[in-house]
Design an enzyme around this catalytic site. Structure first.
Site, PDB file in Angstrom:
ATOM      1  N   GLU A   1       0.870  -1.171   0.000  1.00 54.47           N
ATOM      2  CA  GLU A   1       0.000   0.000   0.000  1.00 54.47           C
ATOM      3  C   GLU A   1       0.909   1.222   0.000  1.00 54.47           C
ATOM      4  OE1 GLU A   1      -3.262  -0.845  -0.261  1.00 54.47           O
ATOM      5  OE2 GLU A   1      -3.500   1.265  -0.764  1.00 54.47           O
TER       6      GLU A   1
ATOM      7  N   HIS B   1       2.263  -7.952 -10.652  1.00 57.96           N
ATOM      8  CA  HIS B   1       3.177  -8.573  -9.676  1.00 57.96           C
ATOM      9  C   HIS B   1       3.960  -9.739 -10.295  1.00 57.96           C
ATOM     10  CE1 HIS B   1       1.721  -6.606  -5.955  1.00 57.96           C
ATOM     11  NE2 HIS B   1       0.641  -6.436  -6.692  1.00 57.96           N
TER      12      HIS B   1
ATOM     13  N   CYS C   1       3.666  -2.451  -8.683  1.00 56.60           N
ATOM     14  CA  CYS C   1       2.379  -2.019  -8.138  1.00 56.60           C
ATOM     15  C   CYS C   1       2.549  -0.806  -7.201  1.00 56.60           C
ATOM     16  CB  CYS C   1       1.690  -3.201  -7.478  1.00 56.60           C
ATOM     17  SG  CYS C   1      -0.080  -3.025  -7.483  1.00 56.60           S
TER      18      CYS C   1
ATOM     19  N   GLU D   1       6.516 -11.116  -9.324  1.00 58.76           N
ATOM     20  CA  GLU D   1       7.053 -12.000  -8.278  1.00 58.76           C
ATOM     21  C   GLU D   1       6.062 -13.091  -7.882  1.00 58.76           C
ATOM     22  OE1 GLU D   1       5.869  -9.052  -7.893  1.00 58.76           O
ATOM     23  OE2 GLU D   1       4.743  -8.907  -6.023  1.00 58.76           O
TER      24      GLU D   1
HETATM   25  N1  GLN Z   1      -3.598  -0.218  -4.238  1.00 56.61           N
HETATM   26  C1  GLN Z   1      -2.240  -0.123  -3.800  1.00 56.61           C
HETATM   27  C2  GLN Z   1      -1.794   1.324  -3.699  1.00 56.61           C
HETATM   28  O1  GLN Z   1      -2.483   2.192  -4.111  1.00 56.61           O
HETATM   29  C3  GLN Z   1      -1.321  -0.914  -4.688  1.00 56.61           C
HETATM   30  C4  GLN Z   1      -1.705  -2.357  -4.674  1.00 56.61           C
HETATM   31  C5  GLN Z   1      -0.574  -3.321  -4.751  1.00 56.61           C
HETATM   32  O2  GLN Z   1       0.588  -2.979  -4.582  1.00 56.61           O
HETATM   33  N2  GLN Z   1      -0.898  -4.567  -4.957  1.00 56.61           N
HETATM   34  O3  GLN Z   1      -0.758   1.612  -3.200  1.00 56.61           O
END
Ligand code: GLN
Length: 201
Positions: A51, A172, A81, A174
């Site tokens: 996050e 992702h 991400c 990984e």
């Molecule tokens: N929704 C997350 C964000 O805004 C990212 C999601 C993730 O890394 N799988 O930071």
């Protein structure tokens, strides 16, 4: 061995362990990075998913964010991400602070609730067959600057991009058994390390 590189994986939160496993599969030495000074001992850095707003909270101490900004301006970094969000120049939904090194605008949580997590297989500019891509509450890249190379797309939006020594995926890699994206990053780190210019501080 002089050719041995060390890649750090930012381990403040998120799925850093899966990145370590992929790097270990590729025979690359990796270390977890939890303190700013640990950035001094690595040749490249993976910023995992998680996050991004939580990352920013953890980075808001001991000058970690400033040190990280300095690191990514000099050495290779690979963000997946939330990591891609942190690298971006412009973050939307909502606007948030970032490292600002990758010339893209990225929108957080852009795929809506129903399809926010999905797996697709699609073509890429990497050698080999189509790539499996795992999306989890993924952001969407909405603008790329002139120096940004798009290596894969989903619905006409870039999902894997490279700008010089910076690599970012909105999915992702990984979490898939295909290691080609990590191999690309490892090669980027090796390229950068080749002349072995010693930076003295
Ligand atoms: N929704 C997350 C964000 O805004 C990212 C999601 C993730 O890394 N799988 O930071």
């Amino acid at each position: 061995m002089s050719d041995q590189i060390t890649i750090g994986v930012l381990a403040l939160q998120g799925d850093y362990d899966a990145h370590r496993q992929t790097l270990s599969l590729l025979g690359v030495r990796s270390v977890l990075v939890r303190k700013p000074e640990e950035l001094d001992d690595i040749d490249g850095l993976v910023i995992p998913g998680g996050e991004s707003s939580t990352f920013l909270k953890f980075l808001d101490r001991e000058g970690f964010l400033a040190k990280l900004r300095d690191f990514v301006s000099q050495k290779p970094a690979f963000g997946t991400c939330a990591g891609a969000i942190l690298l971006a120049k412009e973050v939307r939904n909502p606007t948030q602070e970032s490292l600002g090194i990758l010339d893209i605008a990225i929108q957080r949580n852009a795929y809506g609730r129903q399809i926010d997590s999905s797996i697709m297989t699609g073509p890429t500019k990497l050698d080999g067959p189509p790539l499996e891509m795992v999306f989890i509450r993924a952001p969407r890249i909405e603008r790329t600057g002139a120096g940004v190379e798009v290596l894969a797309e989903r619905e006409q939006h870039p999902v894997l991009v490279r700008q010089g020594k910076i690599l970012a995926a909105t999915f992702h890699p990984e979490l898939s058994s295909d290691t080609r994206v990590h191999e690309l990053f490892v090669n980027m780190v090796r390229e950068q390390e080749k002349p072995r210019v010693q930076v003295t501080r």
